[in-house]
Design a protein around this motif. Structure first.
Motif, PDB file in Angstrom:
ATOM      1  N   LEU A 114       0.825  -1.198   0.000  1.00  5.38           N
ATOM      2  CA  LEU A 114       0.000   0.000   0.000  1.00  5.38           C
ATOM      3  C   LEU A 114       0.866   1.258   0.000  1.00  5.38           C
ATOM      4  O   LEU A 114       0.562   2.236  -0.696  1.00  5.38           O
ATOM      5  CB  LEU A 114      -0.919  -0.002   1.221  1.00  5.38           C
ATOM      6  N   GLU A 115       1.958   1.257   0.758  1.00  2.00           N
ATOM      7  CA  GLU A 115       2.859   2.402   0.776  1.00  2.00           C
ATOM      8  C   GLU A 115       3.489   2.627  -0.598  1.00  2.00           C
ATOM      9  O   GLU A 115       3.668   3.768  -1.038  1.00  2.00           O
ATOM     10  CB  GLU A 115       3.941   2.202   1.831  1.00  2.00           C
ATOM     11  N   THR A 116       3.833   1.531  -1.272  1.00  2.00           N
ATOM     12  CA  THR A 116       4.415   1.646  -2.606  1.00  2.00           C
ATOM     13  C   THR A 116       3.419   2.244  -3.595  1.00  2.00           C
ATOM     14  O   THR A 116       3.757   3.123  -4.392  1.00  2.00           O
ATOM     15  CB  THR A 116       4.872   0.269  -3.108  1.00  2.00           C
ATOM     16  N   ILE A 117       2.180   1.773  -3.524  1.00  2.00           N
ATOM     17  CA  ILE A 117       1.143   2.316  -4.409  1.00  2.00           C
ATOM     18  C   ILE A 117       0.924   3.797  -4.131  1.00  2.00           C
ATOM     19  O   ILE A 117       0.788   4.608  -5.063  1.00  2.00           O
ATOM     20  CB  ILE A 117      -0.175   1.533  -4.233  1.00  2.00           C
ATOM     21  N   HIS A 118       0.915   4.165  -2.847  1.00  2.00           N
ATOM     22  CA  HIS A 118       0.664   5.563  -2.500  1.00  2.00           C
ATOM     23  C   HIS A 118       1.818   6.465  -2.933  1.00  2.00           C
ATOM     24  O   HIS A 118       1.585   7.590  -3.404  1.00  2.00           O
ATOM     25  CB  HIS A 118       0.443   5.682  -0.997  1.00  2.00           C
ATOM     26  N   LYS A 119       3.042   5.987  -2.813  1.00  2.00           N
ATOM     27  CA  LYS A 119       4.182   6.772  -3.288  1.00  2.00           C
ATOM     28  C   LYS A 119       4.100   6.973  -4.798  1.00  2.00           C
ATOM     29  O   LYS A 119       4.371   8.062  -5.314  1.00  2.00           O
ATOM     30  CB  LYS A 119       5.491   6.071  -2.926  1.00  2.00           C
ATOM     31  N   THR A 120       3.712   5.916  -5.499  1.00  2.00           N
ATOM     32  CA  THR A 120       3.558   6.022  -6.956  1.00  2.00           C
ATOM     33  C   THR A 120       2.452   7.016  -7.313  1.00  2.00           C
ATOM     34  O   THR A 120       2.602   7.826  -8.237  1.00  2.00           O
ATOM     35  CB  THR A 120       3.231   4.648  -7.554  1.00  2.00           C
ATOM     36  N   ALA A 121       1.349   6.955  -6.567  1.00  2.00           N
ATOM     37  CA  ALA A 121       0.238   7.873  -6.824  1.00  2.00           C
ATOM     38  C   ALA A 121       0.658   9.319  -6.583  1.00  2.00           C
ATOM     39  O   ALA A 121       0.291  10.221  -7.355  1.00  2.00           O
ATOM     40  CB  ALA A 121      -0.954   7.511  -5.956  1.00  2.00           C
ATOM     41  N   LYS A 122       1.415   9.562  -5.539  1.00  2.00           N
ATOM     42  CA  LYS A 122       1.856  10.935  -5.240  1.00  2.00           C
ATOM     43  C   LYS A 122       2.863  11.448  -6.265  1.00  2.00           C
ATOM     44  O   LYS A 122       2.940  12.655  -6.509  1.00  2.00           O
ATOM     45  CB  LYS A 122       2.466  10.990  -3.837  1.00  2.00           C
ATOM     46  N   ASN A 123       3.622  10.547  -6.874  1.00  2.00           N
ATOM     47  CA  ASN A 123       4.626  10.961  -7.859  1.00  2.00           C
ATOM     48  C   ASN A 123       4.026  11.226  -9.231  1.00  2.00           C
ATOM     49  O   ASN A 123       4.523  12.076  -9.981  1.00  2.00           O
ATOM     50  CB  ASN A 123       5.703   9.883  -8.001  1.00  2.00           C
ATOM     51  N   ARG A 124       2.953  10.516  -9.574  1.00  2.00           N
ATOM     52  CA  ARG A 124       2.453  10.595 -10.954  1.00  2.00           C
ATOM     53  C   ARG A 124       0.951  10.843 -11.029  1.00  2.00           C
ATOM     54  O   ARG A 124       0.489  11.795 -11.656  1.00  2.00           O
ATOM     55  CB  ARG A 124       2.794   9.288 -11.688  1.00  2.00           C
ATOM     56  N   PHE A 125       0.190   9.987 -10.398  1.00  2.00           N
ATOM     57  CA  PHE A 125      -1.259   9.958 -10.575  1.00  2.00           C
ATOM     58  C   PHE A 125      -1.937  11.207 -10.020  1.00  2.00           C
ATOM     59  O   PHE A 125      -2.640  11.935 -10.731  1.00  2.00           O
ATOM     60  CB  PHE A 125      -1.790   8.683  -9.913  1.00  2.00           C
ATOM     61  N   LEU A 126      -1.729  11.489  -8.747  1.00  2.00           N
ATOM     62  CA  LEU A 126      -2.422  12.596  -8.098  1.00  2.00           C
ATOM     63  C   LEU A 126      -2.008  13.971  -8.633  1.00  2.00           C
ATOM     64  O   LEU A 126      -2.874  14.823  -8.879  1.00  2.00           O
ATOM     65  CB  LEU A 126      -2.217  12.517  -6.586  1.00  2.00           C
ATOM     66  N   PRO A 127      -0.704  14.255  -8.834  1.00  2.00           N
ATOM     67  CA  PRO A 127      -0.339  15.577  -9.375  1.00  2.00           C
ATOM     68  C   PRO A 127      -0.927  15.841 -10.765  1.00  2.00           C
ATOM     69  O   PRO A 127      -1.385  16.953 -11.044  1.00  2.00           O
ATOM     70  CB  PRO A 127       1.192  15.529  -9.422  1.00  2.00           C
ATOM     71  N   ALA A 128      -0.914  14.821 -11.629  1.00  2.00           N
ATOM     72  CA  ALA A 128      -1.427  15.012 -12.991  1.00  2.00           C
ATOM     73  C   ALA A 128      -2.910  15.352 -12.969  1.00  2.00           C
ATOM     74  O   ALA A 128      -3.355  16.317 -13.613  1.00  2.00           O
ATOM     75  CB  ALA A 128      -1.175  13.756 -13.822  1.00  2.00           C
ATOM     76  N   TYR A 129      -3.679  14.568 -12.228  1.00  2.00           N
ATOM     77  CA  TYR A 129      -5.118  14.841 -12.169  1.00  2.00           C
ATOM     78  C   TYR A 129      -5.411  16.126 -11.391  1.00  2.00           C
ATOM     79  O   TYR A 129      -6.404  16.800 -11.666  1.00  2.00           O
ATOM     80  CB  TYR A 129      -5.861  13.666 -11.537  1.00  2.00           C
ATOM     81  N   GLY A 130      -4.562  16.456 -10.438  1.00  2.00           N
ATOM     82  CA  GLY A 130      -4.750  17.709  -9.702  1.00  2.00           C
ATOM     83  C   GLY A 130      -4.597  18.920 -10.607  1.00  2.00           C
ATOM     84  O   GLY A 130      -5.388  19.870 -10.550  1.00  2.00           O
ATOM     85  N   ILE A 131      -3.581  18.891 -11.482  1.00  2.00           N
ATOM     86  CA  ILE A 131      -3.364  20.000 -12.414  1.00  2.00           C
ATOM     87  C   ILE A 131      -4.531  20.103 -13.398  1.00  2.00           C
ATOM     88  O   ILE A 131      -5.046  21.197 -13.670  1.00  2.00           O
ATOM     89  CB  ILE A 131      -2.029  19.811 -13.160  1.00  2.00           C
ATOM     90  N   LEU A 132      -4.967  18.964 -13.921  1.00  2.00           N
ATOM     91  CA  LEU A 132      -6.093  18.971 -14.857  1.00  2.00           C
ATOM     92  C   LEU A 132      -7.378  19.440 -14.177  1.00  2.00           C
ATOM     93  O   LEU A 132      -8.198  20.135 -14.793  1.00  2.00           O
ATOM     94  CB  LEU A 132      -6.289  17.572 -15.444  1.00  2.00           C
ATOM     95  N   PHE A 133      -7.552  19.069 -12.911  1.00  2.00           N
ATOM     96  CA  PHE A 133      -8.734  19.507 -12.160  1.00  2.00           C
ATOM     97  C   PHE A 133      -8.764  21.028 -12.036  1.00  2.00           C
ATOM     98  O   PHE A 133      -9.798  21.668 -12.275  1.00  2.00           O
ATOM     99  CB  PHE A 133      -8.737  18.862 -10.773  1.00  2.00           C
ATOM    100  N   VAL A 134      -7.634  21.621 -11.662  1.00  2.00           N
ATOM    101  CA  VAL A 134      -7.556  23.077 -11.517  1.00  2.00           C
ATOM    102  C   VAL A 134      -7.787  23.760 -12.860  1.00  2.00           C
ATOM    103  O   VAL A 134      -8.499  24.774 -12.946  1.00  2.00           O
ATOM    104  CB  VAL A 134      -6.193  23.480 -10.916  1.00  2.00           C
TER     105      VAL A 134
END
Length: 460
Positions: A114-134
């Motif tokens: 779970l920690e590995t998945i979350h680190k991956t999400a913070k590096n790629r998944f969440l920032p990309a969708y966050g920028i598109l959301f804004v």
């Protein structure tokens, strides 16, 4: 027989449960995943098999790496030793398969996984969708913020409506992805403390609906531009769609080429981004050149003696002899159609102003959805009125005053009047399904008003 095929799959990056189940079903049908990219998922034909798939995440790797990093190679060697065969890599996601359904999982510690998945999400998944959301939220805010002044233009513009819909679909996608992941992570973190791993309940159905709606939105946009006979916008629309496809294909091609040449990660990323920027500037320059050189045919909007327009000066005054220019600007959608016609004297050389020259300007708003009629009427009335503007003193404000509609054969007629100086030559005429804003440069006679009404009434 075709041994290769591509499909567009809409699984979330973190939805390893849905991805594994999908790949198992495809393997039973005789298709093995071979590559995942922005161009879709590529499969190759295999004998149907009941395979076990596993998804592993590694936040330190990149899609720009020319070859596995030392840590990644150690991990691949470990997986091979335990019978897990690498299939393909999608950014920080690695896909493996095993011939045995009861094989020991690659990840056996739920908390570490779970920690590995979350680190991956913070590096790629969440920032990309966050920028598109804004970005999507900002675009929608601009549209909503300008509604009071530009409502008619927005509702009558197919491009604006389609763009607004596309931004809303992007906002919905980003919201679903971010909130879906955060809700799953919160629950999975609690379950992992008891040594269990929580499966992901994806929203594939929602992604498919959004994708289908967006594709239909784009198709409707192109068809509408063609139906409006505005060839200039039609060709520009096709160019814009082609540009997006070319940009995606070119970006992938440059990245894959540099990976084959063993270019370092930073070199690959820099050159790929530079290539995309170059293509963007080249496309902008191409569009500018085509617009200036008039390469594409487009509808004629500037004409002399344009008697095919609904109303012209010649319809109101038989003594008009000087050359006049008639120009039409308009847009249309499924909801509204708006057309503004200008008629004014052609410039003469040497330039001289003749007070007797007449000008005619009118806007015809055709409401195709009846429920919008009261709203459009209210917007058009408030467009010229100043009674609600506290910055203009009472007695000096412009306002619409009701007139006798019988002369116009209309439902309602309003004339713009200044409280201090008197009436203008501006009228707002309301017909069933049609509202017309009309400006004369002179005081029209009753005969001219009757003639104008005959030309402007719906069905004329």
């Amino acid at each position: 027989m075709n041994h290769k095929k591509r499909r567009i799959e809409l699984y979330s990056f973190y939805d390893h449960t849905g991805i594994k189940k999908h790949l198992q079903e495809m393997a039973r049908k005789g298709w093995m995943i071979e590559r995942i990219s922005n161009l879709g998922w590529k499969y190759r034909k295999i004998p149907p098999a009941d395979l076990n798939f596993a998804i592993a995440y590694c936040p330190k790797i990149s899609e720009y790496d020319p070859e596995p990093t030392p840590d990644q190679q150690d991990f691949l060697d470990f997986c091979a030793h335990t019978g897990w065969h690498p299939v393909c890599t999608w950014a920080q996601m690695q896909i493996f398969y095993h011939e045995h359904k009861d094989a020991t999982p690659i990840e056996t510690e739920p908390i570490l996984e779970l920690e590995t998945i979350h680190k991956t999400a913070k590096n790629r998944f969440l920032p990309a969708y966050g920028i598109l959301f804004v970005l999507a939220l900002f675009q929608i805010f601009l549209l909503v913020f300008g509604l009071p002044d530009n409502l008619i233009d927005l509702l009558a513009s197919t491009s604006s409506l389609c763009s607004c819909f596309a931004w809303m679909m992007l906002l919905l996608t980003c919201t679903a992805e971010i909130t879906g992941y955060l809700r799953w992570y919160k629950k999975a973190k609690k379950v992992a403390e008891y040594g269990e791993f929580l499966n992901v309940k994806g929203h594939l159905w929602l992604s498919r609906i959004i994708c289908a709606a967006t594709v239909l939105d784009g198709i409707y946009w192109i068809i509408s531009l063609y139906a409006l006979k505005d060839r200039l916008l039609f060709w520009y629309g096709l160019l814009a769609l082609s540009y997006v496809v070319v940009l995606i294909i070119s970006g992938n091609a440059v990245r894959q080429f540099l990976k084959r040449k063993k270019a370092a990660r930073i070199v690959n990323r820099t050159l790929t981004i530079a290539a995309c920027y170059f293509l963007s500037f080249a496309f902008t320059g191409c569009i500018t050149y085509l617009a200036v050189s008039n390469v594409f045919p487009h509808s004629e909007s500037l004409r002399q003696y344009a008697y095919d327009f609904p109303l012209t000066l010649e319809d109101l005054d038989n003594n008009v002899s000087d050359p006049y220019i008639t120009k039409k600007l308009g847009s249309a959608s499924l909801l509204l159609e708006s057309a503004t016609i200008f008629q004014y004297p052609a410039p003469s050389w040497p330039d001289s102003y003749d007070p007797s020259d007449k000008e005619l300007i009118y806007t015809i708003t055709t409401i195709r959805l009846p429920v919008l009629y009261p709203l459009c009427r209210k917007v058009l009335l408030q467009e010229m009125e100043e009674t609600f503007d506290a910055g203009i003193p009472q007695g000096q404000q412009n306002e619409y005053q009701k007139q006798d509609p019988s002369l116009w054969n209309a439902q309602e007629v309003y004339r713009l009047v200044n409280q201090g100086t008197g009436p203008f030559h501006d009228y707002l005429i309301c017909y069933p399904g049609r509202i017309i804003k009309l400006h004369f440069s002179w005081e029209p006679t009753d005969t001219q008003i009757t003639a104008a009404a005959r030309k402007l009434i719906p069905g004329s």
